[in-house]
Design a protein around this motif. Structure first.
Motif, PDB file in Angstrom:
ATOM      1  N   ARG A 145     -33.040  -5.964  -6.667  1.00  0.00           N
ATOM      2  CA  ARG A 145     -34.049  -4.942  -6.961  1.00  0.00           C
ATOM      3  C   ARG A 145     -33.761  -4.258  -8.293  1.00  0.00           C
ATOM      4  O   ARG A 145     -34.682  -3.985  -9.069  1.00  0.00           O
ATOM      5  CB  ARG A 145     -34.090  -3.919  -5.813  1.00  0.00           C
ATOM      6  CG  ARG A 145     -35.002  -2.723  -6.051  1.00  0.00           C
ATOM      7  CD  ARG A 145     -36.466  -3.124  -6.185  1.00  0.00           C
ATOM      8  NE  ARG A 145     -37.318  -1.983  -6.508  1.00  0.00           N
ATOM      9  CZ  ARG A 145     -37.484  -1.492  -7.727  1.00  0.00           C
ATOM     10  NH1 ARG A 145     -36.870  -2.045  -8.769  1.00  0.00           N
ATOM     11  NH2 ARG A 145     -38.266  -0.456  -7.925  1.00  0.00           N
ATOM     12  N   ASP A 177     -35.839  -3.442 -12.505  1.00  0.00           N
ATOM     13  CA  ASP A 177     -35.914  -2.278 -13.399  1.00  0.00           C
ATOM     14  C   ASP A 177     -35.533  -2.640 -14.829  1.00  0.00           C
ATOM     15  O   ASP A 177     -35.905  -1.949 -15.771  1.00  0.00           O
ATOM     16  CB  ASP A 177     -34.989  -1.155 -12.893  1.00  0.00           C
ATOM     17  CG  ASP A 177     -35.470  -0.558 -11.577  1.00  0.00           C
ATOM     18  OD1 ASP A 177     -36.689  -0.612 -11.320  1.00  0.00           O
ATOM     19  OD2 ASP A 177     -34.628  -0.054 -10.813  1.00  0.00           O
ATOM     20  N   TYR A 190     -40.390  -7.727  -4.306  1.00  0.00           N
ATOM     21  CA  TYR A 190     -40.555  -6.332  -4.731  1.00  0.00           C
ATOM     22  C   TYR A 190     -41.263  -5.548  -3.610  1.00  0.00           C
ATOM     23  O   TYR A 190     -40.836  -4.453  -3.222  1.00  0.00           O
ATOM     24  CB  TYR A 190     -41.382  -6.339  -6.027  1.00  0.00           C
ATOM     25  CG  TYR A 190     -41.495  -5.055  -6.810  1.00  0.00           C
ATOM     26  CD1 TYR A 190     -40.895  -3.869  -6.402  1.00  0.00           C
ATOM     27  CD2 TYR A 190     -42.227  -5.052  -8.007  1.00  0.00           C
ATOM     28  CE1 TYR A 190     -41.027  -2.707  -7.168  1.00  0.00           C
ATOM     29  CE2 TYR A 190     -42.360  -3.902  -8.779  1.00  0.00           C
ATOM     30  CZ  TYR A 190     -41.762  -2.729  -8.350  1.00  0.00           C
ATOM     31  OH  TYR A 190     -41.894  -1.587  -9.114  1.00  0.00           O
ATOM     32  N   GLN A 242     -38.086   1.840   0.548  1.00  0.00           N
ATOM     33  CA  GLN A 242     -38.663   2.925  -0.279  1.00  0.00           C
ATOM     34  C   GLN A 242     -40.144   3.082   0.005  1.00  0.00           C
ATOM     35  O   GLN A 242     -40.952   3.189  -0.932  1.00  0.00           O
ATOM     36  CB  GLN A 242     -38.533   2.587  -1.770  1.00  0.00           C
ATOM     37  CG  GLN A 242     -37.131   2.441  -2.287  1.00  0.00           C
ATOM     38  CD  GLN A 242     -37.112   2.217  -3.798  1.00  0.00           C
ATOM     39  OE1 GLN A 242     -38.137   2.060  -4.463  1.00  0.00           O
ATOM     40  NE2 GLN A 242     -35.913   2.199  -4.357  1.00  0.00           N
ATOM     41  N   ASN A 277     -42.371   5.322  -1.955  1.00  0.00           N
ATOM     42  CA  ASN A 277     -42.313   5.286  -3.427  1.00  0.00           C
ATOM     43  C   ASN A 277     -43.670   4.833  -3.975  1.00  0.00           C
ATOM     44  O   ASN A 277     -43.910   3.639  -4.154  1.00  0.00           O
ATOM     45  CB  ASN A 277     -41.191   4.346  -3.880  1.00  0.00           C
ATOM     46  CG  ASN A 277     -41.004   4.394  -5.390  1.00  0.00           C
ATOM     47  OD1 ASN A 277     -41.869   4.862  -6.122  1.00  0.00           O
ATOM     48  ND2 ASN A 277     -39.857   3.902  -5.840  1.00  0.00           N
ATOM     49  N   SER A 303     -44.957   5.050  -6.874  1.00  0.00           N
ATOM     50  CA  SER A 303     -45.010   4.343  -8.173  1.00  0.00           C
ATOM     51  C   SER A 303     -44.643   2.874  -8.024  1.00  0.00           C
ATOM     52  O   SER A 303     -45.147   2.031  -8.769  1.00  0.00           O
ATOM     53  CB  SER A 303     -44.190   5.033  -9.257  1.00  0.00           C
ATOM     54  OG  SER A 303     -42.922   5.375  -8.785  1.00  0.00           O
ATOM     55  N   ALA A 304     -43.824   2.553  -7.048  1.00  0.00           N
ATOM     56  CA  ALA A 304     -43.542   1.132  -6.809  1.00  0.00           C
ATOM     57  C   ALA A 304     -44.807   0.422  -6.312  1.00  0.00           C
ATOM     58  O   ALA A 304     -45.132  -0.674  -6.776  1.00  0.00           O
ATOM     59  CB  ALA A 304     -42.399   0.975  -5.815  1.00  0.00           C
ATOM     60  N   ASP A 331     -47.101  -0.086  -9.127  1.00  0.00           N
ATOM     61  CA  ASP A 331     -46.580  -1.114 -10.028  1.00  0.00           C
ATOM     62  C   ASP A 331     -46.822  -2.522  -9.457  1.00  0.00           C
ATOM     63  O   ASP A 331     -47.175  -3.453 -10.188  1.00  0.00           O
ATOM     64  CB  ASP A 331     -45.078  -0.858 -10.244  1.00  0.00           C
ATOM     65  CG  ASP A 331     -44.506  -1.674 -11.376  1.00  0.00           C
ATOM     66  OD1 ASP A 331     -45.261  -2.052 -12.295  1.00  0.00           O
ATOM     67  OD2 ASP A 331     -43.288  -1.938 -11.348  1.00  0.00           O
TER      68      ASP A 331
HETATM   69  C1  LIG Z   1     -39.662   3.882  -7.305  1.00  0.00           C
HETATM   70  O1  LIG Z   1     -40.188   2.765  -7.961  1.00  0.00           O
HETATM   71  C2  LIG Z   1     -40.166   2.839  -9.352  1.00  0.00           C
HETATM   72  C3  LIG Z   1     -40.932   1.647  -9.893  1.00  0.00           C
HETATM   73  O2  LIG Z   1     -40.316   0.454  -9.554  1.00  0.00           O
HETATM   74  C4  LIG Z   1     -38.734   2.893  -9.817  1.00  0.00           C
HETATM   75  O3  LIG Z   1     -38.684   3.007 -11.224  1.00  0.00           O
HETATM   76  C5  LIG Z   1     -38.030   4.049  -9.171  1.00  0.00           C
HETATM   77  O4  LIG Z   1     -36.661   4.019  -9.492  1.00  0.00           O
HETATM   78  C6  LIG Z   1     -38.197   4.033  -7.672  1.00  0.00           C
HETATM   79  N1  LIG Z   1     -37.710   5.257  -7.081  1.00  0.00           N
HETATM   80  C7  LIG Z   1     -36.604   5.327  -6.360  1.00  0.00           C
HETATM   81  C8  LIG Z   1     -36.290   6.659  -5.782  1.00  0.00           C
HETATM   82  O5  LIG Z   1     -35.883   4.364  -6.176  1.00  0.00           O
END
Ligand SMILES: *[C@@H]1O[C@H](CO)[C@@H](O)[C@H](O)[C@H]1NC(C)=O
Ligand SMILES: *[C@@H]1O[C@H](CO)[C@@H](O)[C@H](O)[C@H]1NC(C)=O
Ligand SMILES: *[C@@H]1O[C@H](CO)[C@@H](O)[C@H](O)[C@H]1NC(C)=O
Length: 382
Positions: free
Chosen positions: A117, A121, A153, A161, A164, A166-167, A170
């Motif tokens: 994972r 990033d 992903y 998560q 999350n 934003s994930a 994305d």
């Molecule tokens: C949530 O997902 C985003 C996008 O992949 C990532 O940048 C971020 O680190 C994640 N948040 C956590 C708390 O892991």
């Protein structure tokens, strides 16, 4: 790099597996194909030199093994999967295989999943935010990469998560950007309403179209990976989310176009889908099996609407062609799987001549694995 990610999609699934031994004999094409691959020593997590190798073919095959294990209860499918996965994860000395917890070595798989994972990033992206296919393919998105990276992903996000947002946004973006950038424009030459193999955001690759940067042909297996990723990823995505709605819409748009692109006589699909019948082109077995799997699974789970039944009929006809043309029984009782193209890459010129110049391989794991998955779906219809 992205090729490494998919393995963990399967590792994560191991966390919940508990099995029973049974002595079921191969009674289906799905089992026959899997048994034959196991008997040949395929998908061990090792390359031909005996070194651990993370590759998406194994992940694809293991998805079939996992389903076979659940369906038949036969421990041998589980054992084969686990053995290959152990080969990979214990490759890093910091993850010893003696690292045991109550169920399957839970912490070990989680540690490895976290490592994969984190690679996401670090993966470079285009100006629009699409992951590059690989570091060496600067600014390029290929359909194949969606299967390699984004199903994992989503599974990881669901497991660890799930809030999350934003994930999730994305993930939606990865599926949508590749779709928008590679979708054939209505009225274009050889229009099928399907997706070109890839695109170059910077429009500089030798094959990039001047207007949108896409490659020139629709190659069946790249599209097969993308279709499989659409039907596989939905189970990980919250059904109330935008991400889910976007993927469902893409799937619903593409599914009837696959039906319409199947060869009317054989029922299967051409290697270079944009050039049906052209000299040198042929019916290709891995892409065809991937489409059958995706269409049948998509209809079964209600992701794809098939009110007149023509999508299932199309997939069944294609499947029957596969078993009569691409399965060959050997004297030792195993089967060979024929007509899978070895590779298709946008590292070269991306032309029709390129795609047809690549060798076909007997028992290529990418093709056998797709056939196992297609067979499992076909056998569920009965
Ligand atoms: C949530 O997902 C985003 C996008 O992949 C990532 O940048 C971020 O680190 C994640 N948040 C956590 C708390 O892991
Ligand atoms: C194994 O992985 C860990 C991170 O999980 C890393 O710190 C370590 O350097 C790796 N060891 C080897 C030998 O690659
Ligand atoms: C593209 O590459 C193939 C081999 O991969 C070659 O046969 C063909 O001539 C090339 N075409 C052009 C236009 O360069």
């Amino acid at each position: 790099m992205l090729a490494r990610l998919f393995q963990l999609y399967l590792l994560a699934q191991l966390l919940d597996i508990r099995g029973q031994v049974s002595a079921a004999r191969p009674a289906s094409y799905a089992q026959w194909a899997a048994d034959s691959a196991i008997a040949r020593g395929q998908s061990t997590g090792l390359d031909s030199g005996g070194n651990p190798k993370v590759i998406y073919d194994d992940g694809e095959f293991q998805l079939g093994l996992h389903q076979l294990f659940e369906k038949t209860g036969n421990q041998k499918y589980y054992n084969h999967l686990l053995k290959a996965s152990n080969t990979i994860v214990s490759a890093n000395g910091s993850l010893p295989s003696s690292y045991k917890y109550e169920r399957t070595n839970q912490v070990k798989w989680k540690t490895a999943a976290d490592m994969f994972r984190r690679q996401l990033d670090l993966q470079p992206r285009t100006g629009q935010g699409q992951f590059w296919h690989k570091q060496v393919y600067v600014n390029q998105g290929w359909l194949d990469g969606i299967y390699m990276g984004d199903v994992f992903y989503a599974q990881y996000t669901k497991a660890f998560q799930s809030s999350n947002s934003s994930a999730w946004v994305d993930i939606e973006k990865q599926f949508k950007l590749i779709y928008d950038n590679t979708l054939q424009t209505a009225g274009s030459e050889h229009y099928l309403g399907l997706l070109y193999h890839g695109y170059d955001y910077s429009h500089t690759a030798v094959w990039a179209s001047p207007d949108r940067g896409h490659s020139p042909e629709v190659w069946d297996r790249a599209l097969g990976w993308y279709m499989m990723s659409l039907v596989d990823v939905l189970e990980f995505i919250p059904a109330s989310s935008e991400t889910y709605a976007t993927i469902l819409k893409i799937l619903g748009t593409l599914a009837p176009r696959f039906r319409d692109a199947a060869d009317s006589e054989s029922g299967v699909w051409w290697l270079v889908m944009t050039q049906p019948g052209r000299s040198g082109n042929y019916f290709e077995s891995s892409g065809s099996a991937m489409f059958v799997y995706s269409l049948l699974k998509g209809v079964r789970l209600g992701y794809i609407k098939d009110s007149d039944g023509t999508i299932v009929t199309t997939a069944m006809k294609a499947y029957e062609y596969m078993t009569s043309h691409w399965v060959s029984e050997k004297s030792d009782g195993t089967m060979d799987w024929l007509n899978t193209v070895e590779v298709g890459s946008l590292s070269g010129n991306g032309t029709f001549e390129y795609y047809i110049s690549v060798n076909k391989k007997v028992n290529d794991l990418k093709g056998i694995a797709a056939f196992v998955l297609a067979s499992l779906e076909y056998e569920l219809l009965k």
